[in-house]
Design a protein around this motif. Sequence first.
Motif: not given
Length: 73
Positions: A1-12, A41-44
Amino acid sequence: MAHISEDEKLRRRQSNEDVLGTHAMEGLFPDTTTTALLERFAEGELNREQLSAAIDLHVQQLLTARGHMAGAA
């Protein structure tokens, strides 16, 4: 799993909500598999290409199952 920021999670999550809202206005509602894919997807866990491929495969499986059901009737 790729690490994505909390901002990216919120955007998704917002993007998913927008898509689901648009579909709901048309009377279309996701099944549990689609909802689970959107959450992944939302969780990265999935990137856009992986999400698209997974949804395409799921739709194809639904159509195949529908065809089998129609043939059995």
